[in-house]
Design a protein around this motif. Structure first.
Motif, short mmCIF file in Angstrom:
data_model
loop_
_atom_site.label_atom_id
_atom_site.label_comp_id
_atom_site.label_asym_id
_atom_site.label_seq_id
_atom_site.Cartn_x
_atom_site.Cartn_y
_atom_site.Cartn_z
N MET A 18 35.06 -52.53 -7.26
CA MET A 18 34.89 -53.11 -6.18
C MET A 18 34.45 -52.15 -5.12
SD MET A 18 38.72 -55.07 -5.97
CE MET A 18 38.50 -55.44 -4.12
N GLY A 19 33.44 -52.68 -4.03
CA GLY A 19 32.93 -51.78 -3.09
C GLY A 19 31.69 -50.93 -3.52
N GLU A 20 31.51 -50.91 -4.71
CA GLU A 20 30.25 -50.22 -5.23
C GLU A 20 29.02 -50.96 -5.05
OE1 GLU A 20 30.83 -46.49 -6.81
OE2 GLU A 20 32.16 -47.19 -5.28
N GLN A 21 27.98 -50.35 -4.78
CA GLN A 21 26.59 -50.76 -4.37
C GLN A 21 26.21 -51.88 -5.61
OE1 GLN A 21 23.51 -48.20 -3.08
NE2 GLN A 21 22.22 -49.95 -2.52
N GLY A 22 26.10 -52.93 -5.64
CA GLY A 22 25.33 -53.81 -6.52
C GLY A 22 26.39 -54.61 -7.31
N VAL A 23 27.55 -54.12 -7.11
CA VAL A 23 28.72 -54.83 -7.92
C VAL A 23 29.10 -56.07 -7.27
CG1 VAL A 23 31.09 -54.74 -8.80
CG2 VAL A 23 29.47 -52.62 -8.56
N GLU A 24 29.13 -57.37 -8.09
CA GLU A 24 29.48 -58.75 -7.31
C GLU A 24 30.84 -58.73 -7.13
OE1 GLU A 24 27.07 -62.07 -9.89
OE2 GLU A 24 28.35 -60.86 -11.33
N THR A 25 31.22 -59.55 -6.02
CA THR A 25 32.77 -59.77 -5.78
C THR A 25 33.24 -60.98 -6.75
OG1 THR A 25 32.27 -61.55 -4.13
CG2 THR A 25 32.27 -59.11 -3.18
N VAL A 26 34.39 -61.15 -6.57
CA VAL A 26 35.04 -62.41 -7.33
C VAL A 26 34.47 -63.37 -6.86
CG1 VAL A 26 37.07 -63.62 -7.81
CG2 VAL A 26 37.26 -61.08 -7.74
N GLU A 27 34.26 -63.61 -5.60
CA GLU A 27 33.58 -64.93 -5.21
C GLU A 27 31.98 -64.98 -5.79
OE1 GLU A 27 35.11 -62.63 -3.48
OE2 GLU A 27 37.12 -63.68 -3.10
N GLN A 28 31.42 -64.05 -5.46
CA GLN A 28 29.88 -64.14 -6.07
C GLN A 28 29.70 -64.32 -7.50
OE1 GLN A 28 28.84 -60.16 -4.46
NE2 GLN A 28 27.80 -60.93 -2.76
N TYR A 29 30.79 -63.68 -8.20
CA TYR A 29 30.64 -63.85 -9.70
C TYR A 29 30.93 -65.32 -9.87
CZ TYR A 29 32.68 -63.79 -14.51
OH TYR A 29 32.65 -64.06 -15.55
N LEU A 30 32.09 -66.14 -9.47
CA LEU A 30 32.35 -67.27 -9.40
C LEU A 30 31.32 -68.23 -9.16
CD1 LEU A 30 36.30 -67.47 -8.42
CD2 LEU A 30 35.30 -67.58 -10.88
N ASN A 31 30.71 -67.86 -8.06
CA ASN A 31 29.57 -68.74 -7.65
C ASN A 31 28.32 -68.83 -8.66
OD1 ASN A 31 30.57 -69.68 -5.16
ND2 ASN A 31 29.76 -68.05 -3.92
N ARG A 32 28.32 -67.77 -9.34
CA ARG A 32 27.19 -67.77 -10.29
C ARG A 32 27.45 -68.28 -11.45
NH1 ARG A 32 26.72 -63.93 -14.41
NH2 ARG A 32 27.95 -62.52 -13.59
N VAL A 33 28.95 -68.11 -12.02
CA VAL A 33 29.01 -68.71 -13.50
C VAL A 33 29.69 -70.11 -13.51
CG1 VAL A 33 29.85 -66.34 -14.34
CG2 VAL A 33 31.70 -68.01 -13.40
N LEU A 34 30.06 -70.68 -12.19
CA LEU A 34 30.54 -71.95 -12.30
C LEU A 34 29.48 -73.06 -12.17
CD1 LEU A 34 33.91 -71.83 -9.95
CD2 LEU A 34 33.70 -72.24 -12.50
N LYS A 35 29.58 -74.07 -12.83
CA LYS A 35 28.58 -75.06 -12.86
C LYS A 35 29.03 -76.34 -12.27
CE LYS A 35 25.58 -72.27 -14.85
NZ LYS A 35 26.37 -70.94 -14.75
N ASP A 36 27.96 -77.43 -12.07
CA ASP A 36 28.40 -78.62 -11.71
C ASP A 36 29.43 -79.40 -12.71
OD1 ASP A 36 27.69 -80.95 -9.88
OD2 ASP A 36 27.36 -81.92 -11.87
N GLY A 37 30.60 -79.85 -11.89
CA GLY A 37 31.61 -80.40 -12.87
C GLY A 37 32.61 -79.72 -13.41
N ASP A 38 32.42 -78.25 -13.12
CA ASP A 38 33.41 -77.08 -13.61
C ASP A 38 34.79 -77.20 -12.70
OD1 ASP A 38 32.05 -76.40 -15.71
OD2 ASP A 38 31.27 -74.46 -14.79
N THR A 39 35.79 -76.74 -13.51
CA THR A 39 37.27 -76.53 -13.04
C THR A 39 37.46 -75.06 -12.69
OG1 THR A 39 37.95 -78.91 -13.59
CG2 THR A 39 39.73 -77.18 -12.87
N LEU A 40 37.80 -74.74 -11.53
CA LEU A 40 38.41 -73.42 -10.99
C LEU A 40 39.93 -73.49 -10.85
CD1 LEU A 40 38.23 -70.43 -10.40
CD2 LEU A 40 37.77 -71.26 -8.03
N ALA A 41 40.65 -72.86 -11.61
CA ALA A 41 42.22 -72.91 -11.51
C ALA A 41 42.88 -71.54 -11.30
CB ALA A 41 42.60 -73.45 -12.95
#
Length: 596
Positions: free
Chosen positions: A87-110
């Motif tokens: 966390m906080g290092e240059q170029g490292v995804e946040t949790v939110e950025q990661y989820l935005n990248r991996v979650l697809k249409d119709g997916d469920t986040l829990a």
């Protein structure tokens, strides 16, 4: 073991149609440290640090943690298949950025809505409101896997006497209700365990080293509802609560209670400490004011009785630390001492004082390169035996009925390199410069952090953490909203204006992976200085008193004012601590508090 647990978790996720599952390091109250029952992130990852979030998808898993734990996390995640996100290092995804990248249409986040705060939960809701991604918060999937999960604490609570706290429960409630009226609130939901402990002068043992009670309080303008396991309350507490009009309810009843809140109520709560499920259970037609708990700033500004007690407990703590240093310095090379036995000796010395009822956090005792891990925790498998060479870093603290302490000293056990002496002296210089600060009222820790970090930045060295944090009173060792940090880290909430009566640590350091770690830490009380015209100056009072190991200091690296400060400090240490030592210890202390 970890890979097997991840496999079982993914099977459960598949059965429930879950694409990604979030596992934070939290209890139902967003506490920094948690009881054993709540260590779900540790169970699923093997990472034992106090801060971090795991996200598991059907294909991969990641752990997000901060700079204090990078070295430790890399070691503990080996062979787990879990990727470390620094966390906080240059170029490292946040949790939110990661989820935005991996979650697809119709997916469920829990996630379990009880261990995610309302602000985070609604953040995900808002993020995915216009996307075809479902949010599910009813499942505690780790509970299904954790066959021998520890039970919640059943330890008894106790009242903190007004002679320690300085204010009665009734007086504190009056202050809180004044803020409620000012904000036009008719009800206040208080879910932070530290704030409840302060408000109700109640302490417990539901989290190791943090004397709090698992509970939630709802304050109206004329009544208090206290949701807790009633078996934890003794007759004294019940009698006091009855006298004030505090009605005790079952701990888990809070979730149904908030469903009954009437639409004409205006509810004040802090969305960073009220959990998402609790927030969602409040009827949608109820007006909510999401703002910091009034208690947050009240408890950070210590009253005169608290400050008197804090100064007293630091003398007790200084005696233990000085006796420990004497024992360590006079026995190294003569008897077998390990990282753990050294830690045990210090705990024994602390607990020999009747007012010390616990440690304020697990002692960090790191020798040589182990000290480069900021939150290193020695085990029987990892511990080193101490030799007459190198450095031992000991970060420790005590819980006293008169206060909470946090102190770090780095001890020179034998020969060290000239570079290590430069690092040691530079850390000391930074600590001294911040201790000596004179500043205008209105400054924040952000304005002053450079004083501590400057001597290290001059060497091209930085440390991946803040320079200091607030400390609770017979409470959590890390308390907001005061702190020292070079940049704002929103989730830390430690960048407020420094007010008279706030207690903050001062702990710069050097951490060279594979080689050594150095930290020197004192506590400071913020005080009013002189007023010049319209300008109110502020300053710090140092309240930690224990020798700083002169064997690591090269005065040639210091300026005259820094040497004067160190000599004056050591004179104070001798004057305050020597009356409680035996003859041999006094003679030794003269040498280690000598003027340089």
């Amino acid at each position: 073991m970890i890979t097997e647990r991840l496999q079982k978790l993914r099977e459960s996720m598949k059965n429930k149609g879950i694409s990604a599952y979030i596992i934070p390091s939290a209890d139902f109250h967003q506490s920094e440290y948690v009881g054993d029952y709540f260590k779900c992130r540790q169970f699923i990852s093997g990472f034992t640090g106090s801060a971090g979030t795991v996200v598991v998808t059907l294909e991969e898993a990641g752990l997000w943690t901060d700079g204090r734990y990078f070295i430790q996390a890399e070691e503990q995640l080996k062979d787990s298949t879990i990727k470390l996100f620094k966390m906080g290092e240059q170029g490292v995804e946040t949790v939110e950025q990661y989820l935005n990248r991996v979650l697809k249409d119709g997916d469920t986040l829990a996630f379990d809505g009880r261990v995610l705060n309302a602000k985070e939960g609604y953040g995900y809701e808002k993020e995915y409101s216009d996307k075809n991604i479902n949010i599910v918060y009813e499942y505690d999937l780790i509970d299904e896997l954790w066959a021998d999960r520890p039970s919640m604490s059943k330890d008894k609570a106790f009242l903190l006497d007004v002679k320690y706290a300085g204010e009665s429960i009734q007086d504190k409630l009056t202050k809180v209700r004044a803020i409620m009226k000012k904000q036009n609130a008719t009800m206040h939901i208080l879910n932070s365990l530290y704030d409840i402990a302060w408000l109700l002068n109640i302490r417990g043992n539901d989290i190791n080293n943090t004397p709090v009670v698992l509970s939630t309080a709802v304050i109206t303008l004329d009544k208090v509802y206290y949701f807790v396991d009633e078996e934890k309350l003794n007759d004294e507490i019940k009698a006091e609560f009855n006298k004030i009009g505090i009605e005790v309810r079952n701990y888990f009843e809070i979730y149904d209670f908030v469903k009954t809140i009437q639409k004409d109520e205006v509810v004040l709560l802090d969305g960073t400490t009220v959990n998402y499920k609790l927030y969602r259970n409040i009827p949608s037609n109820v007006s909510i004011i999401d703002a910091p708990n009034p208690t947050f700033i009240f408890k950070a500004i210590k009253n005169e009785v608290e400050l008197k007690n804090i100064r007293e407990c630091h003398i007790k703590d200084g005696i233990a630390m000085t006796k420990f240093m004497y024992w360590l310095k006079t026995n190294i090379g003569k008897i077998k001492i390990t990282e753990i036995s050294a830690s045990d000796k210090l705990e024994q010395l602390r607990r020999s004082d009747k007012d010390c009822f616990d440690l304020s956090f697990p002692t960090i005792s790191g020798y040589k390169e182990h000290a480069a891990m900021m939150h290193y925790s020695a085990t029987k498998e990892s511990e080193y035996e101490l030799k007459q060479e190198g450095m031992l870093l000991v970060d420790s603290g005590g819980q006293y009925y008169t206060g909470t302490t946090d102190i770090t000293r780095t001890y020179i056990l034998g020969d060290i390199t000239e570079e290590q002496k430069l690092h040691y002296t530079s850390v000391l210089r930074g600590m001294i410069r911040l201790s000596k600060a004179k500043f205008l009222y209105g400054c924040r820790g952000l304005n002053l952090d450079i004083l501590a970090r400057g001597p290290l930045w001059d060497l091209g060295i930085d440390y991946k953490c803040g320079t200091g944090h607030g400390i609770g009173f017979v409470s959590n060792v890390h308390e907001g909203p005061n702190g020292f940090r070079w940049k704002i880290v929103p989730e830390r909430n430690d960048s407020c204006i420094l007010e008279e009566g706030m207690v903050t640590t001062n702990e710069p350091g050097v951490y060279i992976e594979g080689s050594h770690g150095i930290r020197i830490e004192n506590e400071l009380i913020c005080q009013r200085g002189p007023k010049v015209g319209l300008d109110q100056f502020m300053e710090f009072e140092t309240i930690t008193f224990a020798p700083i190991d002169l064997d690591g200091v090269n005065p040639e690296y210091m300026d005259k004012s820094e040497i004067v400060w160190l000599n004056n400090y050591h004179k104070e240490v001798f004057d305050k601590i020597s009356p409680y030592l035996n003859e041999d210890e006094v003679e030794w202390l003269k040498q280690y508090t000598r003027a340089i």
